[in-house]
Design a protein around this motif. Structure first.
Motif, mmCIF file in Angstrom:
data_model
loop_
_atom_site.group_PDB
_atom_site.id
_atom_site.type_symbol
_atom_site.label_atom_id
_atom_site.label_comp_id
_atom_site.label_asym_id
_atom_site.label_seq_id
_atom_site.Cartn_x
_atom_site.Cartn_y
_atom_site.Cartn_z
ATOM 1 N N VAL A 260 -19.299 -42.642 24.459
ATOM 2 C CA VAL A 260 -20.353 -42.500 23.464
ATOM 3 C C VAL A 260 -19.750 -42.617 22.069
ATOM 4 C CG1 VAL A 260 -22.117 -40.945 22.534
ATOM 5 C CG2 VAL A 260 -21.681 -41.005 25.003
ATOM 6 N N HIS A 261 -20.142 -43.657 21.335
ATOM 7 C CA HIS A 261 -19.639 -43.834 19.976
ATOM 8 C C HIS A 261 -20.647 -43.349 18.953
ATOM 9 C CE1 HIS A 261 -20.011 -46.306 16.254
ATOM 10 N NE2 HIS A 261 -18.808 -45.820 16.068
ATOM 11 N N GLY A 262 -20.126 -42.656 17.951
ATOM 12 C CA GLY A 262 -20.925 -42.259 16.808
ATOM 13 C C GLY A 262 -20.157 -42.492 15.527
ATOM 14 N N ARG A 263 -20.855 -42.430 14.413
ATOM 15 C CA ARG A 263 -20.196 -42.677 13.124
ATOM 16 C C ARG A 263 -19.208 -41.573 12.780
ATOM 17 N NH1 ARG A 263 -21.327 -41.498 7.846
ATOM 18 N NH2 ARG A 263 -23.259 -40.443 8.435
ATOM 19 N N THR A 264 -19.494 -40.342 13.218
ATOM 20 C CA THR A 264 -18.613 -39.203 12.967
ATOM 21 C C THR A 264 -18.319 -38.484 14.273
ATOM 22 O OG1 THR A 264 -20.426 -37.634 12.618
ATOM 23 C CG2 THR A 264 -19.646 -38.883 10.680
ATOM 24 N N ASP A 265 -17.240 -37.704 14.283
ATOM 25 C CA ASP A 265 -16.913 -36.900 15.458
ATOM 26 C C ASP A 265 -18.053 -35.953 15.785
ATOM 27 O OD1 ASP A 265 -14.264 -37.802 16.163
ATOM 28 O OD2 ASP A 265 -13.503 -36.775 14.396
ATOM 29 N N LYS A 266 -18.600 -35.329 14.760
ATOM 30 C CA LYS A 266 -19.685 -34.369 14.955
ATOM 31 C C LYS A 266 -20.900 -35.034 15.578
ATOM 32 C CE LYS A 266 -22.563 -31.021 12.456
ATOM 33 N NZ LYS A 266 -22.861 -30.411 11.119
ATOM 34 N N GLY A 267 -21.265 -36.222 15.079
ATOM 35 C CA GLY A 267 -22.422 -36.932 15.605
ATOM 36 C C GLY A 267 -22.220 -37.382 17.032
ATOM 37 N N ALA A 268 -21.032 -37.907 17.350
ATOM 38 C CA ALA A 268 -20.755 -38.380 18.706
ATOM 39 C C ALA A 268 -20.761 -37.229 19.696
ATOM 40 C CB ALA A 268 -19.409 -39.101 18.736
ATOM 41 N N ARG A 269 -20.150 -36.114 19.286
ATOM 42 C CA ARG A 269 -20.104 -34.953 20.167
ATOM 43 C C ARG A 269 -21.501 -34.378 20.384
ATOM 44 N NH1 ARG A 269 -17.447 -33.991 24.207
ATOM 45 N NH2 ARG A 269 -19.467 -33.437 25.048
ATOM 46 N N ALA A 270 -22.309 -34.348 19.311
ATOM 47 C CA ALA A 270 -23.674 -33.832 19.414
ATOM 48 C C ALA A 270 -24.503 -34.695 20.367
ATOM 49 C CB ALA A 270 -24.335 -33.774 18.042
ATOM 50 N N ALA A 271 -24.308 -36.015 20.314
ATOM 51 C CA ALA A 271 -25.046 -36.915 21.209
ATOM 52 C C ALA A 271 -24.662 -36.655 22.661
ATOM 53 C CB ALA A 271 -24.770 -38.365 20.838
ATOM 54 N N ALA A 272 -23.374 -36.469 22.900
ATOM 55 C CA ALA A 272 -22.912 -36.172 24.255
ATOM 56 C C ALA A 272 -23.459 -34.827 24.724
ATOM 57 C CB ALA A 272 -21.388 -36.180 24.306
ATOM 58 N N ASP A 273 -23.431 -33.829 23.849
ATOM 59 C CA ASP A 273 -23.953 -32.502 24.208
ATOM 60 C C ASP A 273 -25.445 -32.575 24.534
ATOM 61 O OD1 ASP A 273 -21.473 -31.366 23.860
ATOM 62 O OD2 ASP A 273 -21.885 -30.603 21.846
ATOM 63 N N ARG A 274 -26.170 -33.410 23.805
ATOM 64 C CA ARG A 274 -27.607 -33.543 24.056
ATOM 65 C C ARG A 274 -27.858 -34.207 25.410
ATOM 66 N NH1 ARG A 274 -31.888 -37.038 21.802
ATOM 67 N NH2 ARG A 274 -30.316 -38.127 20.561
ATOM 68 N N LEU A 275 -27.004 -35.140 25.791
ATOM 69 C CA LEU A 275 -27.129 -35.762 27.105
ATOM 70 C C LEU A 275 -26.901 -34.732 28.213
ATOM 71 C CD1 LEU A 275 -25.220 -39.091 26.395
ATOM 72 C CD2 LEU A 275 -27.617 -38.926 27.081
ATOM 73 N N ILE A 276 -25.960 -33.853 27.986
ATOM 74 C CA ILE A 276 -25.658 -32.818 28.971
ATOM 75 C C ILE A 276 -26.810 -31.819 29.063
ATOM 76 C CG2 ILE A 276 -24.127 -30.880 29.500
ATOM 77 C CD1 ILE A 276 -21.880 -32.522 28.086
ATOM 78 N N ALA A 277 -27.326 -31.421 27.893
ATOM 79 C CA ALA A 277 -28.338 -30.370 27.851
ATOM 80 C C ALA A 277 -29.725 -30.838 28.270
ATOM 81 C CB ALA A 277 -28.403 -29.783 26.443
ATOM 82 N N THR A 278 -30.110 -32.041 27.875
ATOM 83 C CA THR A 278 -31.480 -32.494 28.110
ATOM 84 C C THR A 278 -31.636 -33.441 29.287
ATOM 85 O OG1 THR A 278 -31.304 -34.390 26.601
ATOM 86 C CG2 THR A 278 -31.976 -32.275 25.647
ATOM 87 N N ALA A 279 -30.568 -34.123 29.657
ATOM 88 C CA ALA A 279 -30.667 -35.091 30.750
ATOM 89 C C ALA A 279 -29.884 -34.657 31.983
ATOM 90 C CB ALA A 279 -30.186 -36.472 30.283
ATOM 91 N N GLY A 280 -29.203 -33.523 31.883
ATOM 92 C CA GLY A 280 -28.472 -33.020 33.038
ATOM 93 C C GLY A 280 -27.261 -33.857 33.398
ATOM 94 N N ILE A 281 -26.703 -34.569 32.430
ATOM 95 C CA ILE A 281 -25.529 -35.401 32.684
ATOM 96 C C ILE A 281 -24.294 -34.513 32.800
ATOM 97 C CG2 ILE A 281 -24.138 -37.319 31.837
ATOM 98 C CD1 ILE A 281 -27.054 -38.039 32.519
ATOM 99 N N SER A 282 -23.417 -34.838 33.719
ATOM 100 C CA SER A 282 -22.173 -34.092 33.872
ATOM 101 C C SER A 282 -21.242 -34.389 32.705
ATOM 102 C CB SER A 282 -21.490 -34.473 35.183
ATOM 103 O OG SER A 282 -20.173 -33.954 35.236
ATOM 104 N N GLU A 283 -20.597 -33.352 32.207
ATOM 105 C CA GLU A 283 -19.655 -33.537 31.097
ATOM 106 C C GLU A 283 -18.535 -34.491 31.464
ATOM 107 O OE1 GLU A 283 -17.051 -30.795 27.953
ATOM 108 O OE2 GLU A 283 -18.090 -29.858 29.645
ATOM 109 N N SER A 284 -18.190 -34.560 32.735
ATOM 110 C CA SER A 284 -17.105 -35.436 33.185
ATOM 111 C C SER A 284 -17.457 -36.906 33.078
ATOM 112 C CB SER A 284 -16.733 -35.104 34.630
ATOM 113 O OG SER A 284 -17.815 -35.381 35.509
ATOM 114 N N GLN A 285 -18.756 -37.219 32.877
ATOM 115 C CA GLN A 285 -19.186 -38.611 32.771
ATOM 116 C C GLN A 285 -19.256 -39.110 31.341
ATOM 117 O OE1 GLN A 285 -22.650 -37.888 35.848
ATOM 118 N NE2 GLN A 285 -22.528 -40.063 35.366
ATOM 119 N N LEU A 286 -18.905 -38.256 30.384
ATOM 120 C CA LEU A 286 -19.064 -38.606 28.977
ATOM 121 C C LEU A 286 -17.780 -38.398 28.202
ATOM 122 C CD1 LEU A 286 -22.440 -36.726 28.424
ATOM 123 C CD2 LEU A 286 -22.182 -39.184 28.786
ATOM 124 N N CYS A 287 -17.506 -39.327 27.310
ATOM 125 C CA CYS A 287 -16.399 -39.188 26.369
ATOM 126 C C CYS A 287 -16.907 -39.612 24.999
ATOM 127 C CB CYS A 287 -15.212 -40.064 26.762
ATOM 128 S SG CYS A 287 -14.419 -39.575 28.303
#
Length: 279
Positions: A37-64
């Motif tokens: 997952v690419h974002g313009r900032t570290d904070k934005g990219a991490r937030a996008a990944a966290d939202r995938l985990i929280a709202t879509a039930g994605i495993s953290e191991s599937q995201l970087c």
């Protein structure tokens, strides 16, 4: 659209913090892919990944999460080094990050008109940095060069048909229009797919309710609907035509310059010069 498992596939998506990019990440991860997952900032990219985990039930191991501001080439190169250092096998690069050209002519610190750099040049630099690494080290076979190996999916726009590349003034210093600047960047991205050195396609995902909607009109499809078209082209079960242009699910002819060999060669020469990158 096929819902077959994409387990074992690794996909890097630029501009994955919102809109079509985020929805593409969600669908691919739900189907088992490892998504970068690419974002313009570290904070934005991490937030996008966290939202995938929280709202879509994605495993953290599937995201970087990875970050790079595409208005700075040094950040693009730094991110590329991180990617090849941690993920020696990359199946798909989705060049999705994009911006509407601003009302006023704006030049990046690298000296390029901002929409041309963010929408095209940064992706050119990223793709060929990754390609050069994989070819030189043989870590990705057959790299992003031929089927059934990796592929590049350029999320372009139907507005590329209205564009022209100002070869003597690509930064549009002499005559600037935000629509013309945006269209030029999308035409360049579409031409880029026709470069025979990499297996790539371009896609117009339809007019969607994203931050770019104002360039097209007042109404559009949902980002998830646009993302479904991107995901289809990421699926190895879907046969693609190298260099082709797709309007949603249909292969159609792009603007004539997009497939002209001379235009491809000229754009490659121009992009190499503007990125100071040996392709």
């Amino acid at each position: 659209m096929s819902s077959a498992s994409l387990s074992g596939r690794t996909v890097l998506i630029t501009g994955a913090t919102s809109g079509i990019g985020w929805e593409t990440a969600r669908i691919l991860a739900e189907r088992g892919a490892l998504v970068l997952v690419h974002g313009r900032t570290d904070k934005g990219a991490r937030a996008a990944a966290d939202r995938l985990i929280a709202t879509a039930g994605i495993s953290e191991s599937q995201l970087c999460a990875y970050a790079a501001d595409f208005t700075h080439f040094d950040e693009v190169e730094a991110m590329a080094r991180q990617v090849v250092g941690t993920h020696p096998h990359l199946d798909v690069l989705v060049n999705n990050a994009g911006m509407a050209a601003p009302e006023r002519h704006t030049v990046t610190a690298d000296g390029n008109e901002i929409a041309f750099q963010v929408n095209f040049l940064a992706h050119y630099l990223l793709a060929y940095y990754l390609l050069a690494h994989y070819l030189l080290t043989h870590l990705l076979e057959p790299a992003l060069t031929s089927d059934p190996g990796g592929r590049v999916v350029n999320v372009s726009s139907s507005l590329h048909r209205t564009g022209s590349i100002q070869w003597s003034d690509p930064n549009r210093v002499r005559r600037y229009s935000r629509l013309a600047a945006y269209a030029q960047s999308q035409l360049a991205l579409t031409v880029f797919a026709a470069d025979p050195r990499v297996t790539a396609v371009s896609l117009h995902p339809g007019i969607c309710e994203t931050e770019l909607l104002s360039l097209y009109g007042h109404h559009g499809a949902s980002p998830a609907e646009g993302a479904a078209h991107v995901v289809r082209l990421c699926d190895p079960a879907v046969e693609i035509v190298n260099g082709a242009y797709y309007d949603r699910d249909e292969r159609v002819d792009p603007a004539p310059p997009a497939t002209e060999e001379r235009t491809v060669q000229r754009l490659n020469k121009l992009a190499t010069a503007l990125t100071s990158h040996e392709a």
